[in-house]
Design an enzyme around this catalytic site. Structure first.
Site, mmCIF file in Angstrom:
data_model
loop_
_atom_site.group_PDB
_atom_site.id
_atom_site.type_symbol
_atom_site.label_atom_id
_atom_site.label_comp_id
_atom_site.label_asym_id
_atom_site.label_seq_id
_atom_site.Cartn_x
_atom_site.Cartn_y
_atom_site.Cartn_z
ATOM 1 N N GLU A 1 0.930 -1.480 0.138
ATOM 2 C CA GLU A 1 0.193 0.024 -0.379
ATOM 3 C C GLU A 1 0.927 1.078 -0.150
ATOM 4 O OE1 GLU A 1 -2.403 0.126 2.932
ATOM 5 O OE2 GLU A 1 -3.923 -1.556 2.798
ATOM 6 N N GLU B 1 -8.318 1.725 -5.545
ATOM 7 C CA GLU B 1 -9.727 1.207 -4.687
ATOM 8 C C GLU B 1 -10.152 2.410 -4.008
ATOM 9 O OE1 GLU B 1 -10.548 -0.934 -0.076
ATOM 10 O OE2 GLU B 1 -8.843 -0.901 -0.706
#
Length: 267
Positions: free
Chosen positions: A2, A69
């Protein structure tokens, strides 16, 4: 992994060691506290440009694919068009290279929070709860496990097992049975018997003698040769006399007889 530009150096180092890395931008669950919770990312022009730069940095660092996302569909579509690696959307519209969902969300296993982008295809959570309740009830009522869920044993094997256990129990009981107290012989010792006197009543013991009542201490007389001691009186002064250097001292005798030195005249 991430993150965007800030993790690009780490991505590059990992890829150079031979480990493939998939990037992840937009809503990064591991950084929810920094992002302020489950919020859509890239909703402003400036934020969208930042996401685009993050995507390019991760591609240059060596990511083989990129998850996008919780990003507006137009932004996700644009990022996909600018990259040569595939993009996987989750809450990013249907214009990405592929799609992904968390199956706990898809099938109702996590009911505390259901994201807007997630479609629940089936509610397994309710079925699982019902199943667990039924299991608990059957266990408490001993209706489960039933005969069809239990392994059996032939009757002859059961009888043989009981005989073996009984035999083992008898052997153990014989080897561990203690003798009755009446059959234990008294212990006889060859040493002299120890005679004990009854305890003295402490109240009958006279108190300690005070030091002030002691008048005199009797002299101690050894068994070898009697020694008589008398209290000190007056000590006569000792007078030293000069002795002529011409005086000669006779050699020591071998016997313990005292040596007498004759007086000499003073010069």
């Amino acid at each position: 992994l991430e993150g965007g530009k800030r993790v690009a150096p780490r991505v590059k180092a990992i890829v150079e060691t031979g480990i493939p890395v998939m990037g992840h931008i937009g809503l990064t669950p591991q950084s929810l506290n920094i992002l302020g919770g489950f919020k859509v990312q890239g909703k402003t022009a400036e934020a969208a440009v930042e996401l685009t730069n993050d995507a390019k940095s991760l591609q240059e660092a060596g990511c083989y694919a990129l998850v996008i996302e919780s990003v507006p569909q137009r932004i996700a579509e644009y990022i996909t068009s600018t990259l040569s690696i595939p993009t996987i959307g989750i809450g990013a519209g249907n214009k990405t290279s592929g799609q992904i969902l968390v199956w706990h969300d898809m099938f109702g296993l996590f009911q505390d929070l259901t994201p807007k982008f997630c479609k629940q295809y089936f509610n397994l959570g309710n079925l699982i709860s019902e199943g667990l309740s039924a299991y608990k009830q059957e266990v408490e009522q001993r209706t489960f496990p039933a005969k069809q869920h239990t392994y059996s044993l032939k009757q002859e094997e059961w009888e043989k097992f009981r005989q073996l256990v009984n035999h083992m129990t008898q052997d153990n009981s014989q080897s561990t049975t203690a003798l009755p107290i009446s059959s234990v012989s008294p212990v006889t010792t060859t040493e002299s018997p120890v005679t004990t006197s009854p305890l003295i009543d402490v109240s009958s013991v006279s108190p300690l003698i005070e030091l002030s009542s002691v008048s005199s201490v009797p002299p101690v007389t050894p068994t070898d040769s009697p020694i008589t001691t008398s209290p000190l009186t007056d000590v006569s002064p000792v007078t030293f006399t000069s002795i002529s250097t011409n005086a000669t001292t006779p050699p020591l005798a071998s016997d313990p007889t005292p040596i007498t030195v004759p007086p000499t005249s003073l010069s």
